[in-house]
Design a protein around this motif. Structure first.
Motif, mmCIF file in Angstrom:
data_model
loop_
_atom_site.group_PDB
_atom_site.id
_atom_site.type_symbol
_atom_site.label_atom_id
_atom_site.label_comp_id
_atom_site.label_asym_id
_atom_site.label_seq_id
_atom_site.Cartn_x
_atom_site.Cartn_y
_atom_site.Cartn_z
ATOM 1 N N LEU A 195 45.289 43.550 31.949
ATOM 2 C CA LEU A 195 43.909 43.982 32.159
ATOM 3 C C LEU A 195 43.825 44.939 33.346
ATOM 4 O O LEU A 195 43.142 45.976 33.283
ATOM 5 C CB LEU A 195 43.046 42.739 32.397
ATOM 6 N N PHE A 196 44.549 44.626 34.424
ATOM 7 C CA PHE A 196 44.595 45.548 35.572
ATOM 8 C C PHE A 196 45.174 46.889 35.139
ATOM 9 O O PHE A 196 44.712 47.949 35.577
ATOM 10 C CB PHE A 196 45.463 44.981 36.702
ATOM 11 N N ALA A 197 46.195 46.835 34.274
ATOM 12 C CA ALA A 197 46.837 48.070 33.832
ATOM 13 C C ALA A 197 45.850 48.944 33.060
ATOM 14 O O ALA A 197 45.755 50.152 33.281
ATOM 15 C CB ALA A 197 48.059 47.747 32.972
ATOM 16 N N LEU A 198 45.089 48.313 32.178
ATOM 17 C CA LEU A 198 44.103 49.067 31.396
ATOM 18 C C LEU A 198 43.067 49.696 32.333
ATOM 19 O O LEU A 198 42.708 50.870 32.212
ATOM 20 C CB LEU A 198 43.434 48.127 30.386
ATOM 21 N N LEU A 199 42.613 48.890 33.298
ATOM 22 C CA LEU A 199 41.660 49.401 34.278
ATOM 23 C C LEU A 199 42.263 50.556 35.063
ATOM 24 O O LEU A 199 41.611 51.573 35.319
ATOM 25 C CB LEU A 199 41.349 48.291 35.274
ATOM 26 N N LEU A 233 43.373 27.835 21.482
ATOM 27 C CA LEU A 233 44.488 27.549 22.371
ATOM 28 C C LEU A 233 45.809 27.626 21.613
ATOM 29 O O LEU A 233 45.929 27.125 20.505
ATOM 30 C CB LEU A 233 44.304 26.141 22.957
ATOM 31 N N ILE A 234 46.797 28.289 22.214
ATOM 32 C CA ILE A 234 48.137 28.323 21.638
ATOM 33 C C ILE A 234 49.073 27.697 22.656
ATOM 34 O O ILE A 234 49.026 28.062 23.839
ATOM 35 C CB ILE A 234 48.593 29.775 21.370
ATOM 36 N N VAL A 235 49.894 26.754 22.240
ATOM 37 C CA VAL A 235 50.872 26.170 23.161
ATOM 38 C C VAL A 235 52.271 26.436 22.623
ATOM 39 O O VAL A 235 52.585 26.100 21.495
ATOM 40 C CB VAL A 235 50.663 24.648 23.331
ATOM 41 N N LEU A 236 53.059 27.109 23.445
ATOM 42 C CA LEU A 236 54.432 27.446 23.042
ATOM 43 C C LEU A 236 55.382 26.857 24.069
ATOM 44 O O LEU A 236 55.489 27.357 25.179
ATOM 45 C CB LEU A 236 54.632 28.966 22.992
ATOM 46 N N GLY A 237 56.055 25.784 23.697
ATOM 47 C CA GLY A 237 57.026 25.163 24.602
ATOM 48 C C GLY A 237 56.463 24.885 25.979
ATOM 49 O O GLY A 237 57.077 25.227 26.982
ATOM 50 N N GLY A 238 55.289 24.287 26.029
ATOM 51 C CA GLY A 238 54.715 23.914 27.311
ATOM 52 C C GLY A 238 53.913 25.010 27.983
ATOM 53 O O GLY A 238 53.219 24.770 28.949
ATOM 54 N N VAL A 239 54.030 26.251 27.483
ATOM 55 C CA VAL A 239 53.252 27.338 28.062
ATOM 56 C C VAL A 239 52.014 27.548 27.194
ATOM 57 O O VAL A 239 52.115 27.706 25.975
ATOM 58 C CB VAL A 239 54.078 28.635 28.113
ATOM 59 N N ALA A 240 50.856 27.512 27.831
ATOM 60 C CA ALA A 240 49.621 27.606 27.066
ATOM 61 C C ALA A 240 48.875 28.899 27.372
ATOM 62 O O ALA A 240 48.905 29.390 28.501
ATOM 63 C CB ALA A 240 48.734 26.410 27.378
ATOM 64 N N PHE A 241 48.282 29.463 26.348
ATOM 65 C CA PHE A 241 47.375 30.600 26.540
ATOM 66 C C PHE A 241 46.447 30.619 25.342
ATOM 67 O O PHE A 241 46.608 29.830 24.399
ATOM 68 C CB PHE A 241 48.158 31.914 26.670
ATOM 69 N N THR A 242 45.461 31.483 25.361
ATOM 70 C CA THR A 242 44.506 31.505 24.255
ATOM 71 C C THR A 242 44.680 32.778 23.438
ATOM 72 O O THR A 242 45.323 33.740 23.869
ATOM 73 C CB THR A 242 43.061 31.450 24.770
ATOM 74 N N THR A 243 44.078 32.770 22.257
ATOM 75 C CA THR A 243 44.136 33.968 21.418
ATOM 76 C C THR A 243 43.470 35.143 22.125
ATOM 77 O O THR A 243 43.844 36.294 21.930
ATOM 78 C CB THR A 243 43.442 33.719 20.079
ATOM 79 N N LEU A 244 42.461 34.833 22.975
ATOM 80 C CA LEU A 244 41.812 35.904 23.721
ATOM 81 C C LEU A 244 42.801 36.548 24.693
ATOM 82 O O LEU A 244 42.859 37.774 24.827
ATOM 83 C CB LEU A 244 40.605 35.350 24.490
ATOM 84 N N HIS A 245 43.608 35.710 25.368
ATOM 85 C CA HIS A 245 44.611 36.250 26.294
ATOM 86 C C HIS A 245 45.593 37.147 25.562
ATOM 87 O O HIS A 245 45.944 38.236 26.026
ATOM 88 C CB HIS A 245 45.362 35.103 26.980
ATOM 89 N N LEU A 246 46.005 36.674 24.371
ATOM 90 C CA LEU A 246 46.944 37.456 23.567
ATOM 91 C C LEU A 246 46.319 38.797 23.202
ATOM 92 O O LEU A 246 46.942 39.861 23.331
ATOM 93 C CB LEU A 246 47.307 36.659 22.312
ATOM 94 N N SER A 247 45.045 38.751 22.779
ATOM 95 C CA SER A 247 44.352 39.988 22.414
ATOM 96 C C SER A 247 44.266 40.928 23.607
ATOM 97 O O SER A 247 44.391 42.146 23.469
ATOM 98 C CB SER A 247 42.937 39.690 21.926
ATOM 99 N N THR A 248 44.035 40.352 24.798
ATOM 100 C CA THR A 248 43.929 41.181 26.003
ATOM 101 C C THR A 248 45.198 42.002 26.193
ATOM 102 O O THR A 248 45.149 43.214 26.420
ATOM 103 C CB THR A 248 43.694 40.288 27.239
ATOM 104 N N VAL A 249 46.332 41.321 26.069
ATOM 105 C CA VAL A 249 47.607 42.022 26.259
ATOM 106 C C VAL A 249 47.795 43.085 25.182
ATOM 107 O O VAL A 249 48.103 44.257 25.483
ATOM 108 C CB VAL A 249 48.781 41.006 26.224
ATOM 109 N N LEU A 250 47.548 42.715 23.927
ATOM 110 C CA LEU A 250 47.781 43.657 22.824
ATOM 111 C C LEU A 250 46.854 44.874 22.933
ATOM 112 O O LEU A 250 47.294 46.021 22.830
ATOM 113 C CB LEU A 250 47.575 42.948 21.478
ATOM 114 N N VAL A 251 45.565 44.619 23.153
ATOM 115 C CA VAL A 251 44.605 45.727 23.218
ATOM 116 C C VAL A 251 44.946 46.663 24.380
ATOM 117 O O VAL A 251 44.968 47.885 24.231
ATOM 118 C CB VAL A 251 43.159 45.180 23.361
ATOM 119 N N SER A 252 45.248 46.085 25.552
ATOM 120 C CA SER A 252 45.528 46.920 26.725
ATOM 121 C C SER A 252 46.700 47.856 26.468
ATOM 122 O O SER A 252 46.622 49.063 26.728
ATOM 123 C CB SER A 252 45.848 46.041 27.935
#
Lengths: 374, 294, 572
Positions: free
Chosen positions: B18-22, B131-150
């Motif tokens: 998000l900082f990068a996009l900004l 919510l997505i949990v991958l091997g103990g690491v959690a993030f949300t679909t919104l977080h994933l979208s943030t990275v992809l969109v940026s």
């Protein structure tokens, strides 16, 4: 226009400003009318305005009408607190001030004490606001609330507690009171994280808390900050109970559905109360402002009624209710007042008070009373 | 421990994206026009409130709210360029004068928003976050979208700058406005274009942020400061530098929690900035930072 | 009544803040938005000294000044590396970090909870408690700060600050040590802000970080810009206006929820409108001084032969053949381009050497190397037996080498007189310590300097224009002023970069006549010029540069007669 004339005459040093009518009794309020805490200013001003409307509709106190003069401390600016109290004391000549936030209150306090003006705080709690002769609090002590909620989660089987607290004297005091209390109960504190005031990103602290695998997470934080913590805790997969000592619609708006099941201990304002005064207050408040009151609105509403009692007391003894000193004497003599929460509120010598406390659970975006704690 | 490291890294990547996009939205304006567009922060805020007003206030679908928010951002950004900066440039005002005007615009619009919407946090709820949990690491679909969109927007911007005629003109102006004038590029139009692109990029950043954390009138000040820091750290004039600068700040803020107590987290970005200014004033990837010129 | 006294005290407080900030932004052109940070450091230092160490208020004030001035000096360091926009962001960073420390270093500051119970000052054994008793103290303190700032601003030190604001490079070329001045002014502004901070802490008796935010820094900036940057009276007027206005709003029936944003909008509008329509502020820098030249005591503006301002007139020294400056095999490359390629050149004492050659021959680069603005890649530059390589521009200037610039680099928003005075060398009175501890000496030295500056202006024929701003002169007059400023440095070696370019024939004649007289005063001159008539009329010898090398030198007639050189020169 009249205010301008007053301003100019006063500027020219033409002396005191005449009151509007002899039968008006002015009360001061120093609230967060603007800035990031404007929500609090709004509800804290609506409560007393409703109370004054009710009292004045019944003909005032022995014919004497009340008037509220609200000053803004811009969400906690000490300098604004000083400007505000200088104006309230010198121009409006109020003997009684409803105050909020610890910083502007502490900045204004020396002037209040010098002019013997009684202050009543129903808003934020801080250890700094305790033990001041002219300052009383009708807000429950935070460290006590923290112990109440801690005991609650312990009873439900939690042994490993994580705490995240706001980096200010109130957050630290709660932390310092709850930790030994929890350990005496037989639990362990597995993580203690701190956050900055008004932060929006708690991911790093919460990741550390998550890694400590607690049974419950306690938050000693308030308002929007609390909302962010709850939301982001759920977002990184913290599923254990979240508890705290605050809930506001503002925090609820931030957290949304993540707030479901959050439990907190707080001053007891039961939205579904059967107590006649409580029910009437909630109903009238909703009618006037179109939303349900929170306990801040109730505290400041209650504050005006406490003052009304004090004025009556002073008058009965033949004193002058315009003297803050006599109001204070009356308060210390009476101590016990009817509370809008139902039952009574009792003031202690150090300026704190005891009143009903309850544990609430958020259900469907609204707090519901779970248990009442005496 | 490894799990915590992974979680902090994921957090850092999300906020860093998000900082990068900004940073690129701010950098494309600074690099091309040499205008320190502080009011970019308010374009960002306005986009968030625009999306809120349409999606929540008028109950339009979220995608339509996003489109309209981009339109609002572009109109505001270009409006500031045309009605505030251009007249000042015609007066040969110093860059600092322009900066003061920019600060003034920021203050005006921020408080207008505060009057109109109040200072309460505004939430946009239309995004189906899970919510997505991958091997103990959690993030949300919104977080994933943030990275992809940026990152998608970053590569689209690079394609535009290096693959199209107007994009090349913009780079030309960025390198040397005088030279660009000589070869017949209308710098004024290129400036307006840079403001349009930068503002359009600020809108998705603002909306992604608001979906996660809600909007407040003062959100833009922090945003533009972070963007400016990322650009300076990365090196003025280098968009990949700006994006990497943003990522660095995001990661440093999360990893830094090992080295510094968490209450100092928000100082980390400024600490990096001061270090860069003291020891590498050209930025990590930049070519030059304007020093006193001979 | 106390309420209005409170407002008056606030005005006094902000007067200190705005005038000290004006030193930074208005006088020196250092655009830092972090004044509230200095203010806060002062307040916290003073409060902590009284609370934890039992210091008396005056002692705490002193401590606050010292600590904040030190911090200010340290902050001056990044300011040396960056200017303009970047300094703004760096100062933002500083502001944020200081705020973060106040908010988060709980052991020291108690965070948002703040420090309460800060003692009030005692004066003659009486505790000052009521605002009414505080007001006289406030006025006295603010008055002293104002006087200090005013004295600094109008002193030789202040003049150098303005020169740095106008043109840092030119100031360096006149021998000013920019590092010293920038650090000194940051320390100074910090120290003065600390007075305000200490004063505030002991007046309100409670401080917390919220009083020292970025908003506060922006407010102070608005006060200075609206009042008028570079004019202390402007800051005073701006303070009264901007402190009173919001307090007056308390008396209007504007709903509170709107009043504060409304007030902010007002500040924002003021900023935008002022930079657009009245960039000089309510009271501009030169609104009072313009058009009233300060004629020095003794009032004599005629130049006497052998006058001290020009240096002693010497008996015919020209052409004694002694080398003053020697360049040997000097090489300088920019990227892949060799600007100077083993250049060797000798300037003989008392002569006017002409430097000619096509564009890009390396003439100006040679000047930049001699004066230390660029460092050679190889070779040596000897001046009176001393190696100049590695010396800083201001050091070289002090050795007696002065240069002019093609693009003049005057100080446009300073008076003609100040442009010359600031260039006079050896002004020990530019030292900050001296301005205060040797005030009579400063006044005397200043009178003497003004007299010398007037003589130089008379020499070039600009005495009547002494009170005008340099930017208001005609181009020809500006060129004359460049010469006067150059002469003021008292340098022996003058490097003139196109002194006659862009002038009409009459002005060219006038300036040539002036330059021709200079060797009589012991000056050695090197002149770059494209106008060959000027070279013919002035220089002997002439050195012809091409592609960074000397390809010919000799008498002007001889050089110009060579068809080969003419071909190169005209690019055939």
């Amino acid at each position: 226009m009249r205010k301008w004339i007053a301003f100019i005459t006063a500027l020219l040093g033409l002396g005191a400003i005449p009151a509007y009518g002899a039968e008006t009794y002015k009360i001061g309020a120093i609230l967060a009318m603007t800035g990031p805490g404007a929500y609090y200013g709004r509800v804290m001003s609506r409560g007393p305005l409703l109370a004054i409307e009710e009292i004045n509709a019944k003909g005032g106190i022995d014919g004497m009408k009340l008037e509220l003069v609200i000053e803004d401390h811009k969400s906690g600016q000490p300098k604004e607190g000083v400007s505000a109290i200088n104006k309230l004391v010198n121009i409006d000549k109020v003997p009684f001030i409803l105050t909020s936030y610890s910083a502007p209150t502490l900045a204004a306090y020396p002037i209040a004490a010098e002019h013997k003006v009684l202050m009543l705080n129903g808003g934020g709690w801080s250890p700094d606001l305790v033990g001041k002769a002219y300052l009383f609090n009708n807000r429950m002590v935070g460290s006590y609330l923290g112990q109440v909620i801690a005991e609650h989660v312990f009873r439900r089987g939690a042994r490993k507690l994580a705490m995240i607290y706001r980096n200010d004297p109130s957050g630290i005091t709660v932390r310092d009171h709850v930790r030994p209390f929890w350990e005496k109960l037989g639990g362990t504190v597995v993580a203690t994280e701190v956050h900055e005031l008004g932060a929006t990103d708690y991911a790093a602290q919460l990741a550390k808390i998550k890694a400590a695998r607690p049974d419950a997470v306690a938050t000693w934080s308030y308002g929007k900050d609390l909302g962010f913590i709850v939301k982001q805790a759920r977002d990184i997969g913290i599923t254990v109970p979240l508890v705290g000592i605050d809930w506001t619609p503002d925090g609820q708006a931030v957290a949304g559905a993540a707030m479901e099941g959050y439990e907190y201990a707080s001053d007891y304002l039961d939205p579904d109360s059967k107590e006649p005064w409580t029910a009437r207050f909630i109903q009238d408040y909703k009618k006037k402002y179109g939303e349900a009151p929170d306990f801040y609105a109730a505290n400041y509403y209650e504050g005006v009624y406490i003052l009304a009692e004090l004025i009556k007391e002073v008058k009965q003894k033949g004193g002058t209710p315009q003297s803050g000193d006599q109001l204070r004497q009356a308060l210390l003599a009476k101590r016990k007042f009817a509370s809008v929460y139902g039952g009574t509120i009792t003031f202690n010598d150090d300026g704190t008070s005891a009143k009903p406390v309850a544990i609430f659970e958020v259900k469907g975006g609204k707090p519901t009373v779970k248990t009442l704690v005496k | 421990m490894l799990e915590l490291f992974a979680q902090l890294t994921v957090n850092g990547l999300v906020s860093g994206s998000l900082f990068a996009l900004l940073a690129i939205s701010f950098g494309v304006i600074l690099g091309t026009t040499r205008t320190f567009h502080f009011a970019h922060g308010i374009v960002y805020t306005a986009a968030a409130y625009g999306a809120y007003a349409f999606a929540e206030g008028l109950s339009l679908p979220l995608w339509l709210g996003v489109v309209l928010a981009v339109v609002i951002a572009v109109l505001l950004g270009v409006g500031i360029e045309v009605f505030v900066y251009q007249p000042l440039r015609r007066l040969y005002a110093s860059p600092l004068t322009v900066l003061i005007a920019s600060l003034g615009v920021l203050i005006i619009v921020e408080n207008a928003i505060a009057i109109f919407f109040s200072t309460d946090a505004k939430i946009i709820s239309g995004f189906p976050s899970r919510l997505i949990v991958l091997g103990g690491v959690a993030f949300t679909t919104l977080h994933l979208s943030t990275v992809l969109v940026s990152w998608a927007l970053f590569f689209i911007l690079l394609l535009y700058l290096y693959g199209t005629k107007t994009g090349k003109a913009m780079r030309g102006v960025a390198t040397s406005p005088e030279m660009a004038e000589i070869v017949g590029i209308d710098t004024r139009r290129v400036f307006v274009g840079a403001f349009a692109i930068g503002s359009a990029l600020a809108a998705p950043a603002a909306i992604l942020y608001t979906l996660d954390k809600g909007a407040t009138p003062d959100m833009g000040v922090t945003a533009v400061l972070m963007a400016a820091i990322a650009v300076i750290v990365g090196g003025v004039g280098s968009l990949p530098g700006a994006a990497l600068g943003g990522m660095m700040i995001g990661l440093a803020r999360n990893w830094g929690i090992w080295l510094v107590p968490s209450e100092w987290q928000s100082a980390i970005a400024f600490g990096i900035l001061l270090l860069v200014i003291l020891f590498r004033p050209t930025g990590l990837f930049g070519v030059k930072l304007r020093k006193a010129e001979v | 009544m106390d309420y209005f006294i409170h407002v008056a005290i606030l005005i006094a407080l902000y007067t200190i803040l705005s005038t000290s900030y004006n030193l930074l932004i208005g006088y020196t052109g250092l655009f830092s938005i972090a004044h509230a940070a200095f203010y806060g450091i002062g307040a916290y230092t003073s409060a902590l000294l009284t609370l934890h160490f039992g210091a008396s208020v005056p002692l705490a004030l002193l401590g606050a000044i010292v600590v904040t001035a030190l911090v200010g000096g340290v902050i001056g360091v990044p300011a040396l590396r960056v200017r303009g926009d970047y300094l703004v962001i760096a100062s933002f960073g500083f502001q944020m970090i200081v705020f973060g420390v106040m908010l988060n270093w709980l052991a020291l500051t108690r965070g948002e909870g703040g420090l309460a119970g800060i003692p009030r000052p005692e004066l003659f054994g009486i505790k000052i408690f009521s605002p009414a008793a505080y007001l006289p103290l406030a006025v006295v303190v603010a008055g002293i700060c104002f006087l200090v700032t005013w004295w600094i601003a109008r002193s030789p030190f202040g003049r150098v600050l303005r020169a740095i604001r106008e043109d840092e490079v030119a100031a360096q070329s006149l021998g000013k040590d920019i590092v010293y001045f920038k650090i000194a002014v940051f320390a100074l502004a910090g120290g003065l802000a600390a007075v305000a901070g200490s004063f505030y802490a002991h007046y309100v008796t409670f401080i917390n970080p919220l009083s020292f935010t970025l908003d506060e820094s922006i407010f102070i900036m608005a006060v200075v810009l609206v009042g008028g940057a570079g004019n202390l009276w402007g800051s005073l007027v701006g303070t009264v206006a901007l402190v009173m206005a919001p307090e007056a709003l308390r008396f209007l029936r504007i709903p509170d929820a709107i009043a504060a944003p409304f007030r902010q909008i007002l500040y924002g509008l003021l900023l935008v409108l002022f930079v657009r329509f009245r960039p000089q502020g309510l009271i501009g820098e030169h609104s009072a001084t313009r058009g009233t030249p300060k004629v020095p005591a003794g009032g004599d503006t005629k130049v006497e032969e052998g006058s001290s301002a020009l240096g002693t007139r010497l008996p015919q020294t020209s052409g004694n053949g002694k080398p003053l400056l020697t360049l040997r095999d000097v090489t300088k490359s920019f990227g892949g381009i060799r600007a100077l390629d083993n250049l060797s050149l000798t300037l003989e004492e008392g002569r006017i050497t002409g430097l000619i050659g096509p564009n890009g021959a390396g003439k100006t680069t040679a000047f930049n190397l001699i004066t230390g603005f660029l460092e050679p890649d190889a070779g040596s530059i000897m001046y009176r037996g001393r190696e100049l390589r590695g010396a800083k521009p201001h050091e070289i200037s002090r050795l007696g080498i002065a240069r002019s610039f093609q693009d003049l680099r005057l100080f446009p928003r300073m008076t003609v007189l100040d442009n010359v005075v600031v260039a006079l060398p050896g002004q020990r009175t530019e030292r900050l310590s001296l301005i205060f501890f040797a005030a009579p000496h400063v006044v005397r030295a200043e009178r003497e300097n003004l007299r010398r500056a007037y003589e130089l202006l008379a020499f070039v024929g600009l005495a009547e224009k002494a009170g005008e701003l340099a930017e208001d002169l005609s181009y020809a007059e500006q060129k004359l002023l460049v010469l006067a400023r150059l002469l003021a440095t008292q340098a022996n070696l003058l490097l003139l970069d196109e002194p006659a370019s862009g002038l009409d024939p009459t002005s060219v004649e006038a300036i040539m006549a002036l330059i021709r007289r200079l060797p009589d005063y012991g000056k050695t001159i090197c002149v770059i010029e494209h106008n060959l008539d000027v070279i013919k009329g002035l220089a002997d010898p002439v050195v012809f540069l091409n592609e960074g090398r000397t390809i010919a030198s000799g008498a002007p007639a001889q050089i110009m007669a060579s068809p080969h050189l003419a071909d190169i020169y005209f690019g055939v």
